[in-house]
Design a protein around this motif. Sequence first.
Motif, mmCIF file in Angstrom:
data_model
loop_
_atom_site.group_PDB
_atom_site.id
_atom_site.type_symbol
_atom_site.label_atom_id
_atom_site.label_comp_id
_atom_site.label_asym_id
_atom_site.label_seq_id
_atom_site.Cartn_x
_atom_site.Cartn_y
_atom_site.Cartn_z
ATOM 1 N N UNK A 72 31.080 42.596 56.701
ATOM 2 C CA UNK A 72 30.219 41.488 57.104
ATOM 3 C C UNK A 72 30.768 40.196 56.494
ATOM 4 N N UNK A 73 30.449 39.052 57.083
ATOM 5 C CA UNK A 73 30.898 37.781 56.491
ATOM 6 C C UNK A 73 30.460 37.639 55.032
ATOM 7 N N UNK A 74 29.306 38.167 54.680
ATOM 8 C CA UNK A 74 28.827 38.047 53.302
ATOM 9 C C UNK A 74 29.605 38.921 52.318
ATOM 10 N N UNK A 75 30.519 39.743 52.817
ATOM 11 C CA UNK A 75 31.405 40.500 51.925
ATOM 12 C C UNK A 75 32.598 39.657 51.480
ATOM 13 N N UNK A 76 32.737 38.481 52.035
ATOM 14 C CA UNK A 76 33.841 37.607 51.677
ATOM 15 C C UNK A 76 33.780 37.261 50.190
ATOM 16 N N UNK A 77 34.864 37.529 49.490
ATOM 17 C CA UNK A 77 34.925 37.288 48.042
ATOM 18 C C UNK A 77 36.313 37.670 47.538
ATOM 19 N N UNK A 78 36.547 37.346 46.287
ATOM 20 C CA UNK A 78 37.711 37.912 45.597
ATOM 21 C C UNK A 78 37.245 39.222 44.959
ATOM 22 N N UNK A 125 32.647 32.367 46.215
ATOM 23 C CA UNK A 125 32.647 30.981 45.718
ATOM 24 C C UNK A 125 31.251 30.534 45.284
ATOM 25 N N UNK A 126 31.167 29.987 44.082
ATOM 26 C CA UNK A 126 29.905 29.470 43.588
ATOM 27 C C UNK A 126 28.918 30.518 43.111
ATOM 28 N N UNK A 127 29.348 31.771 43.092
ATOM 29 C CA UNK A 127 28.453 32.851 42.674
ATOM 30 C C UNK A 127 29.025 33.594 41.477
#
Length: 124
Positions: free
Chosen positions: A87-93, A41-43
């Motif tokens: 990792x949480x930072x892997x969260x994405x579509x 989101x937002x990236x």
Amino acid sequence: QVPLVESGGGLVQAGGSLRLSCAASGRTGRSYAVAWFRQAPGKAREFVAGINWTGTSSFYIDDVKGRFTISRDNAKNTVYLQMNSLKPEDTAIYYCATRNFPIATTRPSDFSSWGQGTQVTVSS
């Protein structure tokens, strides 16, 4: 363009694993490279991993090296992304994409067919 169908996304705790699949229907007799991209989101959408037609060469962004593995089964017209130690930072579509050349690149504009995306959410 070739229809691509992704599956395998979901919710997982940090440290867990998921395996994404990307099935390309209707592709016969043409060499094509495949890549996975992701967009949080937002990236901006970013390249994650790519694999050439024969499956003998693959490459990754630094952030996922040693944790993610891209592979393919040309008999099934399917590409996989095994994701470990999430990792949480892997969260994405996550999106898979194909291009009508045997060698993958990292540029989204080089890919002509895209899947609809599958959500990966990693909780801390």
